[in-house]
Design a protein around this motif. Structure first.
Motif, mmCIF file in Angstrom:
data_model
loop_
_atom_site.group_PDB
_atom_site.id
_atom_site.type_symbol
_atom_site.label_atom_id
_atom_site.label_comp_id
_atom_site.label_asym_id
_atom_site.label_seq_id
_atom_site.Cartn_x
_atom_site.Cartn_y
_atom_site.Cartn_z
ATOM 1 N N ASP A 161 0.797 -1.107 0.007
ATOM 2 C CA ASP A 161 0.034 -0.028 0.047
ATOM 3 C C ASP A 161 1.014 1.243 0.053
ATOM 4 O OD1 ASP A 161 -2.655 1.358 0.429
ATOM 5 O OD2 ASP A 161 -1.670 1.883 2.395
ATOM 6 N N VAL A 162 0.785 2.024 -0.931
ATOM 7 C CA VAL A 162 1.674 3.231 -1.047
ATOM 8 C C VAL A 162 1.383 4.273 0.025
ATOM 9 C CG1 VAL A 162 2.250 5.299 -2.615
ATOM 10 C CG2 VAL A 162 2.023 3.002 -3.616
ATOM 11 N N PRO A 163 0.151 4.568 0.353
ATOM 12 C CA PRO A 163 0.027 5.255 1.585
ATOM 13 C C PRO A 163 0.581 5.090 2.656
ATOM 14 C CG PRO A 163 -2.107 5.408 0.170
ATOM 15 C CD PRO A 163 -1.276 4.382 -0.198
ATOM 16 N N THR A 164 0.623 3.497 2.862
ATOM 17 C CA THR A 164 1.297 2.991 4.163
ATOM 18 C C THR A 164 2.739 3.358 4.000
ATOM 19 O OG1 THR A 164 -0.431 1.393 4.480
ATOM 20 C CG2 THR A 164 1.886 0.873 5.297
ATOM 21 N N MET A 165 3.545 3.181 2.697
ATOM 22 C CA MET A 165 4.751 3.583 2.414
ATOM 23 C C MET A 165 5.143 4.998 2.752
ATOM 24 S SD MET A 165 6.824 4.089 -1.062
ATOM 25 C CE MET A 165 6.153 5.633 -0.889
ATOM 26 N N ILE A 166 4.132 5.760 2.342
ATOM 27 C CA ILE A 166 4.349 7.335 2.623
ATOM 28 C C ILE A 166 4.364 7.669 3.965
ATOM 29 C CG2 ILE A 166 3.479 9.545 2.342
ATOM 30 C CD1 ILE A 166 1.981 8.607 -0.047
ATOM 31 N N ARG A 167 3.706 7.037 4.651
ATOM 32 C CA ARG A 167 3.786 7.191 6.291
ATOM 33 C C ARG A 167 5.123 6.657 6.820
ATOM 34 N NH1 ARG A 167 -1.085 8.132 8.446
ATOM 35 N NH2 ARG A 167 -2.884 7.763 7.261
ATOM 36 N N ALA A 168 5.650 5.585 6.292
ATOM 37 C CA ALA A 168 6.876 5.276 6.602
ATOM 38 C C ALA A 168 8.000 6.183 6.191
ATOM 39 C CB ALA A 168 7.129 3.857 6.138
ATOM 40 N N ALA A 169 7.922 6.589 5.033
ATOM 41 C CA ALA A 169 8.918 7.594 4.592
ATOM 42 C C ALA A 169 9.032 9.010 5.234
ATOM 43 C CB ALA A 169 8.566 7.893 2.930
ATOM 44 N N VAL A 170 7.972 9.267 5.627
ATOM 45 C CA VAL A 170 7.923 10.713 6.339
ATOM 46 C C VAL A 170 8.470 10.454 7.844
ATOM 47 C CG1 VAL A 170 6.191 12.113 7.815
ATOM 48 C CG2 VAL A 170 5.771 11.448 5.267
ATOM 49 N N LYS A 171 8.740 9.157 8.294
ATOM 50 C CA LYS A 171 9.218 8.943 9.667
ATOM 51 C C LYS A 171 10.655 8.560 9.557
ATOM 52 C CE LYS A 171 4.830 7.320 11.884
ATOM 53 N NZ LYS A 171 4.285 6.361 12.600
ATOM 54 N N GLY A 172 11.112 8.552 8.116
ATOM 55 C CA GLY A 172 12.568 8.309 7.918
ATOM 56 C C GLY A 172 13.016 7.256 7.223
ATOM 57 N N ALA A 173 11.932 6.432 6.962
ATOM 58 C CA ALA A 173 12.368 4.901 5.977
ATOM 59 C C ALA A 173 12.714 5.351 4.874
ATOM 60 C CB ALA A 173 11.129 4.007 6.028
ATOM 61 N N PRO A 174 13.905 4.864 4.039
ATOM 62 C CA PRO A 174 14.647 5.007 2.952
ATOM 63 C C PRO A 174 13.791 4.383 1.750
ATOM 64 C CG PRO A 174 15.805 3.608 3.907
ATOM 65 C CD PRO A 174 14.831 3.856 4.964
ATOM 66 N N VAL A 175 12.437 4.554 1.653
ATOM 67 C CA VAL A 175 11.671 3.931 0.572
ATOM 68 C C VAL A 175 11.035 4.922 -0.300
ATOM 69 C CG1 VAL A 175 11.184 1.756 1.964
ATOM 70 C CG2 VAL A 175 9.704 3.996 2.262
ATOM 71 N N THR A 176 10.589 4.261 -1.820
ATOM 72 C CA THR A 176 9.953 5.073 -2.585
ATOM 73 C C THR A 176 9.278 4.126 -3.562
ATOM 74 O OG1 THR A 176 10.406 6.840 -4.331
ATOM 75 C CG2 THR A 176 11.901 4.906 -4.427
ATOM 76 N N SER A 177 8.461 4.767 -4.412
ATOM 77 C CA SER A 177 7.521 3.680 -5.235
ATOM 78 C C SER A 177 8.029 4.013 -6.870
ATOM 79 C CB SER A 177 6.143 3.837 -4.906
ATOM 80 O OG SER A 177 5.358 3.214 -6.014
ATOM 81 N N PRO A 178 8.604 3.151 -7.488
ATOM 82 C CA PRO A 178 9.030 3.232 -8.792
ATOM 83 C C PRO A 178 7.719 2.849 -9.691
ATOM 84 C CG PRO A 178 10.073 1.317 -7.948
ATOM 85 C CD PRO A 178 9.076 1.879 -7.030
ATOM 86 N N GLY A 179 6.613 2.680 -9.341
ATOM 87 C CA GLY A 179 5.363 2.294 -9.900
ATOM 88 C C GLY A 179 4.207 2.092 -8.946
ATOM 89 N N VAL A 180 3.201 3.143 -9.140
ATOM 90 C CA VAL A 180 2.090 3.176 -8.479
ATOM 91 C C VAL A 180 0.757 2.218 -9.342
ATOM 92 C CG1 VAL A 180 0.208 4.398 -7.227
ATOM 93 C CG2 VAL A 180 2.721 5.169 -7.334
ATOM 94 N N LEU A 181 0.477 1.136 -8.980
ATOM 95 C CA LEU A 181 -0.386 0.349 -9.695
ATOM 96 C C LEU A 181 -1.760 0.674 -9.704
ATOM 97 C CD1 LEU A 181 -0.608 -1.706 -12.015
ATOM 98 C CD2 LEU A 181 -0.610 -3.463 -10.172
ATOM 99 N N LEU A 182 -2.171 0.711 -8.376
ATOM 100 C CA LEU A 182 -3.756 1.014 -8.503
ATOM 101 C C LEU A 182 -4.060 2.588 -8.462
ATOM 102 C CD1 LEU A 182 -4.844 -1.656 -5.832
ATOM 103 C CD2 LEU A 182 -4.400 -1.789 -8.242
ATOM 104 N N GLN A 183 -4.516 3.082 -9.287
ATOM 105 C CA GLN A 183 -4.530 4.579 -9.314
ATOM 106 C C GLN A 183 -6.023 5.060 -8.710
ATOM 107 O OE1 GLN A 183 -2.218 6.325 -11.500
ATOM 108 N NE2 GLN A 183 -1.218 4.656 -11.320
#
Length: 332
Positions: free
Chosen positions: A88-110
């Protein structure tokens, strides 16, 4: 003299061919993809691409692992325990805001797969039908966080219904056993689990039909991994794109590929139906005919704005939005 010359030439020709005849094929890159959850219909294209040799054609030896929730899967990517994730990309965003070094090279479910769903026989077909009903939720999950926005868009108040809470399985059991009329769930996930358990059809009231267009699942990778393995990321995203495009044309075959890998992975009918319910979510809400995984700046901005306003995301996320995704590694 001519005879000796001929023999030397023949010997040279033969030895010259040896390196080409015995040269081993270049080893494929071993790649681990961790899913967001136990396998269900939404995951079919990844198995289909592996089955049909689409990843192999790009020099990728793909291993697909089940997950235990998007948050755990994203943590695995952040720690470089796995190469890629489908989460889930929103879940990834929450982690990124807290410092996790993650990104999405492709968002599938628009488009947003969130919904309030119950048995079709209950005839709960639109938001206003929820008045006076029992709604099962899981506190803290992505759907419960967006639930207040859905109520606002639909002109409802939570006080007009009864809310019961529990974990993911308890929520399912509440609907299956008649202790709740509807639950908050994904159209292609929980609805299929209920149908598998009961044989009854489920009707989802989709959040997206009320103007809530958050992005959902996509590929997630560690930022350093992406930086250091750009060619591999491009090949992976090409194979993933081609797998989606091929699976869309053969939904039942795509669902069967799950069972080929895991015979206990579900029932072919509901796996197929779950994947078919996923396909419309690939489309850009703006109507642009993009290939899979291409996400617009507008769609990502709306997602982050909603998460900040209703989902408790830190406001600084609005200033960091470009770090959460990229279309750079996608095929044109």
């Amino acid at each position: 003299m001519r005879k000796r010359t001929f023999l030397k030439a023949t010997l040279f020709a033969a030895t010259a061919l040896i390196p080409f005849a015995t040269l081993p094929a270049q080893a494929a890159d071993k790649v681990v993809l961790m899913l967001n959850w136990y396998v269900y219909g939404e995951h079919a294209p990844f198995f289909y691409g592996k089955d049909k040799g689409i990843y192999a054609a790009e020099g990728i030896d793909l291993e697909i692992q089940e997950g235990r929730g998007s948050a755990v899967t994203v943590q695995a990517v952040a720690a470089k325990t796995v190469d890629f994730a489908y989460a889930d990309v929103p879940t990834m965003i929450r982690a990124a805001v807290k410092g996790a070094p993650v990104t999405s090279p492709g968002v599938l479910l628009q488009k947003n797969p969130m919904s309030a769903m119950g048995f079709s026989e209950k005839n709960i077909r639109k938001a206003e039908d929820l008045r006076g009903k029992i709604v099962a939720t899981t506190p803290g999950d992505s759907m419960s966080q967006i639930w207040p926005l859905f109520l606002k868009k639909a002109g409802l108040k939570e006080s007009e219904m009864r809310i019961v809470s529990g974990d993911a399985q308890t929520k399912l059991n509440a609907v299956i056993n008649g202790q709740a009329d509807v639950l908050l769930g994904y159209v292609m996930d929980q609805s299929m689990k209920i149908k598998d358990a009961t044989g009854k059809d489920v009707f989802p009231i989709k959040f997206a039909d009320y103007g809530i267009n958050l992005v959902s699942s996509g590929v997630v990778a560690n930022r350093d991994f992406v930086k250091d393995n750009q060619d591999l990321v491009k090949r992976f995203m090409l194979a993933a794109t081609q797998s989606i495009e091929a699976a869309v044309k053969d939904p039942k075959g795509a669902a069967q590929s799950i069972l080929n890998a895991n015979p206990k992975g579900g029932k072919i009918e509901t796996l197929t139906q779950g994947f078919e319910l996923t396909i419309p979510l690939y489309k850009d809400p703006s109507g642009k005919a993009n290939r899979p995984f291409n996400v617009t700046d507008a769609n990502m901005k709306e997602t982050v704005d909603v998460m900040v306003e209703f989902g408790g995301l830190e406001a600084k996320a609005k200033d960091e939005i470009k770090t959460y995704y990229t279309n750079e590694f996608l095929p044109k």
